[in-house]
Design a protein around this motif. Structure first.
Motif, PDB file in Angstrom:
ATOM      1  N   GLY A  24       0.485  -0.927  -0.139  1.00  0.00           N
ATOM      2  CA  GLY A  24      -0.125  -0.420   0.538  1.00  0.00           C
ATOM      3  C   GLY A  24       0.707   1.249  -0.332  1.00  0.00           C
ATOM      4  O   GLY A  24       0.164   2.359  -0.660  1.00  0.00           O
ATOM      5  N   VAL A  25       2.250   1.402   0.614  1.00  0.00           N
ATOM      6  CA  VAL A  25       3.125   2.172   0.439  1.00  0.00           C
ATOM      7  C   VAL A  25       3.825   2.690  -0.775  1.00  0.00           C
ATOM      8  O   VAL A  25       4.311   3.949  -1.353  1.00  0.00           O
ATOM      9  N   MET A  26       4.308   1.760  -1.402  1.00  0.00           N
ATOM     10  CA  MET A  26       4.754   1.745  -2.677  1.00  0.00           C
ATOM     11  C   MET A  26       4.447   2.504  -3.948  1.00  0.00           C
ATOM     12  O   MET A  26       5.276   3.252  -4.589  1.00  0.00           O
ATOM     13  N   PRO A  27       2.812   3.393  -3.814  1.00  0.00           N
ATOM     14  CA  PRO A  27       2.470   4.312  -5.016  1.00  0.00           C
ATOM     15  C   PRO A  27       3.184   5.088  -4.337  1.00  0.00           C
ATOM     16  O   PRO A  27       3.773   6.336  -4.903  1.00  0.00           O
ATOM     17  N   ALA A 139      -0.941  -7.586  11.923  1.00  0.00           N
ATOM     18  CA  ALA A 139       0.013  -7.024  10.451  1.00  0.00           C
ATOM     19  C   ALA A 139      -0.881  -6.694   9.187  1.00  0.00           C
ATOM     20  O   ALA A 139      -1.180  -5.091   8.775  1.00  0.00           O
ATOM     21  N   THR A 140      -1.470  -7.386   8.155  1.00  0.00           N
ATOM     22  CA  THR A 140      -1.811  -6.826   7.194  1.00  0.00           C
ATOM     23  C   THR A 140      -3.627  -6.937   7.669  1.00  0.00           C
ATOM     24  O   THR A 140      -3.944  -5.728   7.160  1.00  0.00           O
ATOM     25  N   ILE A 141      -4.220  -6.836   8.906  1.00  0.00           N
ATOM     26  CA  ILE A 141      -5.144  -6.332   9.723  1.00  0.00           C
ATOM     27  C   ILE A 141      -4.980  -5.097   9.487  1.00  0.00           C
ATOM     28  O   ILE A 141      -5.885  -3.699   9.371  1.00  0.00           O
ATOM     29  N   ILE A 142      -3.785  -4.533  10.686  1.00  0.00           N
ATOM     30  CA  ILE A 142      -4.068  -3.488  11.153  1.00  0.00           C
ATOM     31  C   ILE A 142      -2.990  -2.427  10.354  1.00  0.00           C
ATOM     32  O   ILE A 142      -3.228  -2.033  10.336  1.00  0.00           O
ATOM     33  N   GLY A 143      -1.758  -3.683  10.578  1.00  0.00           N
ATOM     34  CA  GLY A 143      -0.346  -2.624  10.605  1.00  0.00           C
ATOM     35  C   GLY A 143      -0.685  -2.414   8.758  1.00  0.00           C
ATOM     36  O   GLY A 143      -0.082  -0.850   8.618  1.00  0.00           O
ATOM     37  N   VAL A 144      -1.196  -2.983   7.871  1.00  0.00           N
ATOM     38  CA  VAL A 144      -1.237  -2.688   6.657  1.00  0.00           C
ATOM     39  C   VAL A 144      -2.076  -1.566   6.127  1.00  0.00           C
ATOM     40  O   VAL A 144      -1.631  -0.310   5.419  1.00  0.00           O
ATOM     41  N   PRO A 145      -3.279  -1.065   6.015  1.00  0.00           N
ATOM     42  CA  PRO A 145      -3.983  -0.675   5.716  1.00  0.00           C
ATOM     43  C   PRO A 145      -3.386   0.823   7.017  1.00  0.00           C
ATOM     44  O   PRO A 145      -3.779   1.447   6.814  1.00  0.00           O
ATOM     45  N   GLY A 146      -2.989   0.555   8.371  1.00  0.00           N
ATOM     46  CA  GLY A 146      -2.497   1.805   8.742  1.00  0.00           C
ATOM     47  C   GLY A 146      -0.944   2.157   8.657  1.00  0.00           C
ATOM     48  O   GLY A 146      -1.261   3.323   8.361  1.00  0.00           O
ATOM     49  N   GLY A 147      -0.630   1.838   7.653  1.00  0.00           N
ATOM     50  CA  GLY A 147       0.445   2.106   6.791  1.00  0.00           C
ATOM     51  C   GLY A 147       0.335   2.746   5.874  1.00  0.00           C
ATOM     52  O   GLY A 147       0.954   3.670   5.545  1.00  0.00           O
ATOM     53  N   LEU A 149      -2.589   4.733   4.797  1.00  0.00           N
ATOM     54  CA  LEU A 149      -3.277   5.243   5.653  1.00  0.00           C
ATOM     55  C   LEU A 149      -2.103   6.624   5.579  1.00  0.00           C
ATOM     56  O   LEU A 149      -2.506   7.716   5.191  1.00  0.00           O
ATOM     57  N   LEU A 150      -1.600   6.175   7.103  1.00  0.00           N
ATOM     58  CA  LEU A 150      -0.516   7.475   6.755  1.00  0.00           C
ATOM     59  C   LEU A 150       0.666   7.726   5.480  1.00  0.00           C
ATOM     60  O   LEU A 150       0.642   8.683   5.762  1.00  0.00           O
ATOM     61  N   TRP A 161       8.028   5.304  10.751  1.00  0.00           N
ATOM     62  CA  TRP A 161       8.334   5.360  11.785  1.00  0.00           C
ATOM     63  C   TRP A 161       7.355   4.954  13.378  1.00  0.00           C
ATOM     64  O   TRP A 161       8.259   4.540  13.920  1.00  0.00           O
ATOM     65  N   ALA A 162       5.969   4.426  12.168  1.00  0.00           N
ATOM     66  CA  ALA A 162       5.218   4.304  13.414  1.00  0.00           C
ATOM     67  C   ALA A 162       5.614   2.142  13.595  1.00  0.00           C
ATOM     68  O   ALA A 162       5.476   1.626  13.987  1.00  0.00           O
TER      69      ALA A 162
END
Length: 435
Positions: A24-27, A139-147, A149-150, A161-162
């Motif tokens: 999710g962060v790559m773009p 991580a895929t439920i919380i961490g990946v969507p959270g990352g 969104l950040l 940082w998170a």
């Protein structure tokens, strides 16, 4: 399950978020650093290469270290690499930091796997690994969507940082839950013994199974965020939620797989991958239909993560007690496919197949995985059918009798000498040690 196993899962959650959130962060990284999306995919491969090299290397370096010291050391290096990446937003430096953090992550994961397996009996090893690997599903439920969104609303550096902050919290929990010092209840690993444990052909077939299952997953997952946005047409805000549903499917799969892996590993491996192949094939022709795509994302997560406990249980059942280096090689095998497949998927994206074409690669790798499982099952059945070497008998019936022409006095003297002997029985006589 011992509480410390859940703490190890917490560490995998914190560090695994970094591995999976790139989908999710790559773009955002590609846009901010002004590089093509396919080039940004090199970050996934760099992380995989770091884990591929780091797992066996870090296990050898820390072979004689106490577990807690090694685990905490790995986490501190992981934190430092993420802080460095966030402070210096340069693509070349980011690649180096991804390799460094991956090496630390590989060392942590390898030792966490061995620790979890060592804390439970043989009939619960698959379940223990399910708890540890469930950190990735969380991580895929919380961490990946959270990352994601950040990265969308702040910056991709904020996501790094998170991850550093979450890893620091898991380090504190580990210091509290895991006793310090060296484990004196089990034999310390020896390099020669660990190397000998790798000389088993069916072990390398199990490693191939590990590599193929993860390669099939990452062929699709590495570009799943871009696929949902560009092909399915989901809004930027919905993409993190759908990626979270992938994690929900993964958690369901791990829960079921962890309870089945110890009883029927081969059945689980074959049925789970069959479901994955069906979902991947369906994705190639329905990627533009939102509601079907969402359902397939959940199924892909459940099928792929559902077989993970069985993959690990197979490796550790073959390794037996010498599992430190062998477990590390398994972690390296996890990343063989990850190191190559995103590059192959990037090439497919530039063809007429587009982003949806990555699912064809995943399906093909799934078929290869099933072939590997069938070969492993064949070799295992042949190994179990091999006759075992007879064990020396400890019965007194093996005591050689005096010859018929031996007089009674000679027999008495022989028995008198045996009764007075303070030493264990001579193996050449076939005597036991009970006396």
């Amino acid at each position: 399950m011992p509480f410390v196993i859940y703490v190890l899962g917490l560490g995998i959650f914190a560090e695994g978020t970094s591995e999976f959130m790139l989908s999710g962060v790559m773009p955002s990284i590609a846009q901010d650093l002004d590089i093509p999306l396919a080039s940004a995919g090199m970050l996934v491969s760099a992380f995989a290469i770091g884990m591929l090299v780091g797992a066996p290397l870090m296990s050898l370096v820390t072979l004689k270290m106490p577990r807690r010291a090694a685990l905490v050391g790995f986490q501190l290096v992981f934190i430092a690499a993420h802080v460095g990446a966030a402070l210096v937003p340069h693509f070349g430096f980011l690649l180096v930091m991804r390799v460094l953090s991956a090496m630390a992550y590989a060392g942590f994961w390898a030792m966490a796997s061995v620790a979890a397996i060592s804390l439970v009996g043989a009939d619960k090893q698959g379940r223990a690994m399910g708890v540890v690997v469930s950190g990735l599903s969380v991580a895929t439920i919380i961490g990946v969507p959270g990352g994601t969104l950040l990265a969308q609303h702040a910056s991709w550096e904020a996501a790094f940082w998170a991850v550093a902050a979450m890893t620091a919290l898991s380090t504190i929990a580990l210091l509290i839950a895991l006793p310090g010092g060296r484990d004196t209840t089990t034999a310390q690993p020896r390099l020669a013994t660990e190397l000998r444990s790798l000389m088993q052909p069916r072990l390398w077939v199990a490693y191939a199974t590990t590599a193929l299952i993860v390669a099939a997953q990452f062929a699709i997952f590495s570009y799943l965020g871009a696929l949902l946005e560009d092909v399915t047409g989901l809004s930027t805000g919905l993409v993190p939620l759908v990626l979270g549903l992938y994690g929900v499917g993964a958690f369901i799969g791990l829960t079921i797989g962890g309870r089945v892996a110890d009883r029927a590993p081969f059945t689980l491996l074959l049925m789970g991958m069959a479901a994955f192949i069906v979902a991947a094939t369906a994705l190639t022709v329905t990627a533009h239909v939102a509601w079907v795509m969402i359902a397939l994302v959940v199924l892909l997560g459940a099928a792929n993560f559902g077989v993970t406990p069985a993959v690990n249980a197979r490796v550790f059942s073959i390794l037996g007690g010498t599992r430190t280096l062998g477990g590390a090689v398994n972690i390296a095998a996890f990343n063989v496919g990850i190191a190559v497949v995103p590059l192959a998927s990037g090439l497919v994206i530039n063809t007429g197949l587009g982003l949806a074409g990555t699912a064809w690669i995943g399906a093909a790798l799934g078929v290869a995985h099933m072939g590997s499982v069938l070969l492993d099952r064949h070799l295992t059945r042949r190994h179990e059918a091999e006759p075992r070497s007879p064990q020396p008998s400890s019965n007194w019936s093996t005591l050689p009798l005096p010859p018929d022409n031996c007089n009674r006095n000679q027999s008495s003297r022989l028995g008198h000498r045996l009764r007075r002997s303070p030493h264990p029985a001579d193996p050449s006589l076939g005597l036991g040690r009970s006396w």
